[in-house]
Motif scaffolding. Structure first.
Motif, mmCIF file in Angstrom:
data_model
loop_
_atom_site.group_PDB
_atom_site.id
_atom_site.type_symbol
_atom_site.label_atom_id
_atom_site.label_comp_id
_atom_site.label_asym_id
_atom_site.label_seq_id
_atom_site.Cartn_x
_atom_site.Cartn_y
_atom_site.Cartn_z
ATOM 1 N N ASP A 30 -11.817 1.754 0.767
ATOM 2 C CA ASP A 30 -11.080 2.547 -0.166
ATOM 3 C C ASP A 30 -10.448 1.103 -1.238
ATOM 4 O O ASP A 30 -10.317 2.047 -2.673
ATOM 5 C CB ASP A 30 -8.760 2.071 0.627
ATOM 6 N N THR A 37 -2.947 2.135 -9.528
ATOM 7 C CA THR A 37 -4.367 2.474 -9.041
ATOM 8 C C THR A 37 -5.067 0.680 -8.696
ATOM 9 O O THR A 37 -5.368 0.394 -7.763
ATOM 10 C CB THR A 37 -4.807 3.006 -9.268
ATOM 11 N N HIS A 55 -10.431 3.173 -5.566
ATOM 12 C CA HIS A 55 -9.079 3.571 -6.395
ATOM 13 C C HIS A 55 -9.573 2.180 -7.172
ATOM 14 O O HIS A 55 -9.013 2.271 -9.043
ATOM 15 C CB HIS A 55 -8.210 2.784 -4.914
ATOM 16 N N ARG A 58 1.613 -1.066 0.503
ATOM 17 C CA ARG A 58 -0.072 -0.044 0.800
ATOM 18 C C ARG A 58 0.897 1.010 0.000
ATOM 19 O O ARG A 58 0.502 2.296 -0.708
ATOM 20 C CB ARG A 58 -1.119 0.150 1.478
ATOM 21 N N GLN A 67 -11.514 4.315 -9.642
ATOM 22 C CA GLN A 67 -10.715 5.292 -10.376
ATOM 23 C C GLN A 67 -9.493 3.916 -11.153
ATOM 24 O O GLN A 67 -8.961 4.945 -12.636
ATOM 25 C CB GLN A 67 -9.902 5.564 -9.089
ATOM 26 N N ALA A 88 -5.939 -0.861 -5.047
ATOM 27 C CA ALA A 88 -7.252 -1.306 -5.034
ATOM 28 C C ALA A 88 -7.335 -2.832 -4.647
ATOM 29 O O ALA A 88 -7.467 -3.677 -3.580
ATOM 30 C CB ALA A 88 -8.123 -1.681 -6.142
ATOM 31 N N THR A 104 0.631 3.524 -3.047
ATOM 32 C CA THR A 104 -0.640 4.639 -3.336
ATOM 33 C C THR A 104 0.625 5.647 -3.760
ATOM 34 O O THR A 104 0.337 6.724 -3.785
ATOM 35 C CB THR A 104 -0.337 4.826 -1.803
ATOM 36 N N ALA A 151 0.978 5.370 -7.499
ATOM 37 C CA ALA A 151 -0.415 5.869 -7.661
ATOM 38 C C ALA A 151 -1.306 7.156 -8.119
ATOM 39 O O ALA A 151 -1.943 8.367 -8.969
ATOM 40 C CB ALA A 151 -2.121 5.034 -7.230
ATOM 41 N N SER A 152 -0.356 7.510 -7.018
ATOM 42 C CA SER A 152 -0.872 9.451 -6.817
ATOM 43 C C SER A 152 0.077 10.492 -8.166
ATOM 44 O O SER A 152 -0.207 11.299 -7.769
ATOM 45 C CB SER A 152 -0.386 9.959 -5.528
#
Length: 893
Positions: A591, A576, A595, A555, A598, A580, A559, A562-563
């Protein structure tokens, strides 16, 4: 006098869409129809009658297609595209979404993009990203194109415009009654019904052509149905006749303006035409309907009344005059790029000097990451290059730039041209990359392998790199690793980051996780320098950590990756999607749902077909677990569709897994076995059969046990457990113990079953995977109840119930409650479907808002508009009976 007639039904539909937007129900409207049908006039009439709105308006222009973010700049009112840099359409789309959200405090926002088929690709990508995320916004988006299926539009936008939720207003030809009305408004003699029908049939109802005929043909000739109308003329001839009735200065001004584009500076047009005082000429051109005047004083801009008018004038210039005017415009233009564009247009035949300058400009654009603009310059350079290899090389590089810019459709469209060129390794390499991007992998492998054998060192290295990723996408780990090593060996700089990641993932799907993790162990230190290409290593390490049960580490890495959308356009959806899955395994299902949706959206928006099957498949997991059957089934079907398109072992497995997960959640074990049938009996596949990666064997074993195929279940379980022990994969060993208990119980070996379940209880403590733990206690409790040990059974079932309630895993919770009732244990009342009665989206917004984020920060985190966040917070406060973030934090706590 207005020449707008008809379109009553379409106007009513568009007004209704605006009413929906006023109420916070955003609508997207497609207005399409052939050139000259009156699309722009229709939208203008609607806007004139729409009342108070906040209007964001832009239009595409053929000459400005290479100008990245030119259309988006119009919507953002920034005047230039530079602020977006190389961020990519996803980041630019987020900025547009943010702007739309901030404008909704007053009247509804109306976004109009006219002639979207002439908009630049980057702007359209950003627009698509923003439009797909309108939820509760007071927004009406009107997109005007000639054809919704136009390949110049990105795939994601075409799909959005053709979606059933989009209102499509296809403008067709006028009726005979509307032609009569148009003639009346034009000021001529009233047409008879027969004359109107004849004119309608002659012009096929096209209002622009009808107006031209009303202008050109004498009224009596129009009325006399026995006198034949002129033979159908091209639109260019009709415009030319109008132009010929103007004064010489007016004609010169209009012709000079046509060289500048659909719009241009009056000062420049006048200088080009050799007119000292252009206002009288402009006045006549406006009066004749050829030009429109915008601005005032020194900022006068002339705009053609319709792009077809400009095209007609420009095409009738003649080659000599056109070349002369472009040469003059080049001398007047202070902007280097625009000056070069005019020089290129002025060229008569090949011009290596101009071609070389275009190629140098393309190199500058490519160096700044503006791939699509670079490609356009190179294509133009190629056409101006004398026949030979230099021109071919420029066209080949242009196709490669289109691929790098994500414009796969344009690159595919060049295939026929490329195949006529000399069969050099460079050509084979580019054709191979196009084939790989479009999913024709066998052709890609053949071409790229040929380049590896015959190309120079540089081309061979690049071909090997593409082959590595191709093999990796198809779960051919050993082959991927081999190609990655070959490419690394040829690299002048040693170990490129992207190839290191491909090699790390190749080791992983082959089961050599330690080797793979060692390759990306130092990525944290490197990524701290914020170089986007080094962030790619976070994706590889995050995925490997996910597969080795390090969910916290996974994670963390995913994370961050993905950002970082601006640096990871090609891996953002992948990061992303796997984030998930990490959240799903770790019990963070809210979450995971956010995600996974997304990830699907990002893969769609960025046109990354290779990610679509995986993204949809992983979206199924939490939705099926929650019992959201409609959404889960839709994603499973989409995953199956894309697996058939991609047609490889990895995507076939993910699609089968998605179907099986839905059937398992529904309790249909026979359907689970059928869904996984394509994965049985095949030779070992890298990644697909690796414990901890997909988990399809666990579902299959349970399905076989419950459908009575105990021998088949035992064979699959033996193989799975043996490999899990060799890998020391904690999650796979825990599930294997549970399944061993199920199998032994079904075979009547109760002592072995109980021992297996107890081993599972010990093993499950090594991992933090709530669903697996809950299934273990549920099945162990059911086993004990059937053996008469009700008290012990109730203890395990209560543990399972608590875990299922925390996950809100409704289908599994229902089974657990049935088992508890059969034990005679007290069963508490049904819990709410969502925590505190909130939906998953509301719960996600609530958690972030309670954590101190502003509405704008929440919007950016969840990729929503500010208005949507406000909408959700309003519902949250109403449901919980609160009025502040402080109260919200207390309720969630």
């Amino acid at each position: 006098m207005s020449s707008f007639v008809g379109r009553r039904q379409e106007l009513v539909q568009l007004r209704s869409a605006l009413d929906h937007a006023r109420e916070g129900r955003p609508r997207i409207v497609l207005v399409d129809g052939p050139a000259g049908i009156g699309k722009t006039s229709f939208v203008r009439r609607f806007l004139a009658e729409a009342g108070e709105t906040c209007l964001l308006r832009a239009s595409g222009e053929a000459a400005e297609v290479p100008l990245e973010y030119g259309v988006l700049d119009q919507l953002m009112a920034q005047g230039q595209g530079e602020p977006y840099g190389t961020a990519g359409p996803l980041v630019a789309g987020s900025a547009l979404l943010d702007r739309i959200g901030l404008l909704q405090d007053g009247p509804p926002v109306v976004v109009v993009v006219d002639d979207a088929h002439w908009a630049d690709v980057m702007s359209l990508g950003a627009l698509t990203f923003a439009l797909r995320r309108l939820r509760a916004d007071r927004v009406l988006a009107v997109v005007v194109v000639q054809d919704a299926g136009d390949l110049r539009l990105p795939e994601g936008l075409r799909r959005l415009l053709c979606d059933e939720t989009t209102l499509r207003l296809r403008l067709r030809g006028l009726s005979a009654a509307e032609v009569r009305d148009l003639a009346d408004r034009h000021g001529g003699l009233p047409l008879t019904a027969a004359a109107a029908e004849r004119l309608r049939a002659h012009a096929q109802g096209n209002p622009l052509h009808i107006l031209a005929l009303l202008e050109q043909v004498a009224a009596q000739n129009l009325q006399d149905v026995h006198r034949p109308l002129p033979a159908p003329r091209s639109y260019a001839l009709l415009v030319e006749e109008t132009l010929e009735r103007c004064a010489e200065a007016t004609r010169d001004l209009v012709r000079a303006a046509s060289v500048l584009g659909v719009s241009g500076s009056l000062t420049t047009a006048a200088a080009l035409a050799g007119i000292d005082s252009p206002l009288a000429a402009l006045e006549q051109a406006v009066g004749m309907g050829l030009l429109q005047e915008h601005g005032n004083g020194s900022a006068h801009t002339v705009v053609f009344s319709h792009p077809l008018v400009r095209a007609a004038v420009y095409q009738r210039l003649g080659a000599a005059r056109r070349s002369r005017l472009h040469a003059g415009a080049a001398a007047l233009e202070s902007d280097r790029v625009q000056s070069l564009r005019h020089r290129a247009a002025a060229a008569v035949g090949p011009d290596e000097r101009v071609a070389r300058q275009l190629a140098l400009l393309a190199a500058d654009e490519a160096g700044a990451g503006r791939w699509n603009t670079a490609a356009d310059h190179l294509i133009q350079a190629g056409r101006l290059t004398p026949a030979g290899r230099t021109g071919e090389r420029r066209i080949l590089r242009a196709a490669e730039y289109q691929l790098l810019g994500g414009d796969i459709a344009q690159a595919e469209g060049m295939t026929e041209t490329l195949e006529t060129m000399t069969a050099t390794p460079q050509r084979q390499y580019v054709l191979g990359r196009i084939a790989l991007a479009s999913g024709r992998r066998e052709r890609a492998d053949r071409l790229l392998t040929q380049v590896w054998r015959e190309g120079d060192r540089r081309l061979a290295r690049r071909a090997a790199e593409q082959l590595a990723w191709s093999c990796l996408a198809r779960a051919r780990g050993a082959e991927a690793a081999g190609w990655a090593r070959r490419s690394i060996a040829l690299s002048p700089r040693g170990d490129p980051a992207g190839l290191r990641d491909a090699l790390a993932l190749a080791h992983g799907i082959c089961g050599r996780f330690e080797e793979g993790l060692a390759l990306v162990a130092a990525v944290e230190e490197e990524a701290s320098h914020t170089r986007p290409e080094l962030l790619d290593g976070l994706v590889a390490r995050g995925v490997l950590r996910l597969w080795t049960d390090d969910l916290d580490g996974a994670r963390h890495d995913l994370t961050r990756a993905a950002s970082a959308r601006s640096g990871l356009l090609h891996l953002g959806p992948m990061a992303t999607a796997y984030l998930a899955e990490a959240e799903y395994r770790g019990g963070r299902w809210d979450d995971a749902i956010a995600h996974s949706e997304q990830a699907v959206s990002l893969a769609t928006d960025s046109g990354q077909r290779w990610m679509r099957c995986l993204a949809h498949a992983l979206a199924v997991l939490p939705l099926a677990g929650r019992g959201d059957w409609e959404a889960a089934e839709a994603h499973a079907e989409a995953s199956a569709t894309w697996s058939r398109y991609l047609c490889d072992a990895s995507n076939t497995a993910y699609a089968a897994l998605a179907r099986a997960v839905v059937r398992h959640a529904r309790g249909d074990c026979a359907a689970v076995v059928r869904a996984l049938a394509p994965l049985r009996g095949a030779e070992r596949r890298d990644g697909v059969d690796e414990p901890g990666v997909m988990g399809w064997r666990e579902l299959l074993v349970e399905g076989l046990v419950r459908t009575g195929d105990l021998a088949g279940a035992g064979a699959v379980l033996d193989e799975h457990e043996e490999l899990a022990e060799r890998r020391d994969r904690a999650s796979a060993l825990a599930s294997a113990a549970r399944l061993r208990g199920l199998l032994a119980a079904e075979e009547g070996r109760r002592e072995e079953a109980e021992a297996a379940f107890e081993l599972g209880v010990i093993r499950i403590k090594r991992i933090d995977q709530p669903l697996e733990e809950a299934l273990l206690h549920l099945q162990y409790g059911a086993f004990l109840r059937r053996g008469g040990a009700r008290r012990q059974a109730a203890e395990h079932l209560q543990t399972a119930r608590g875990l299922f309630e925390h996950l809100r895993a409704a289908p599994y919770l229902a089974r657990c409650r049935q088992e508890l009732a059969a034990c005679g244990a007290s069963v508490p009342g049904e819990p709410p479907a969502e925590p505190l009665g909130l939906t998953p989206q509301e719960y996600a917004v609530a958690r972030l808002a309670a954590g101190g984020l502003t509405n704008r920060q929440v919007a950016r985190e969840l990729v929503l508009s500010v208005k949507t966040v406000e909408y959700h917070l309003g519902h949250i406060y109403a449901k919980l009976g609160i009025s502040s973030r402080m109260q919200l934090g207390l309720r969630l706590a």
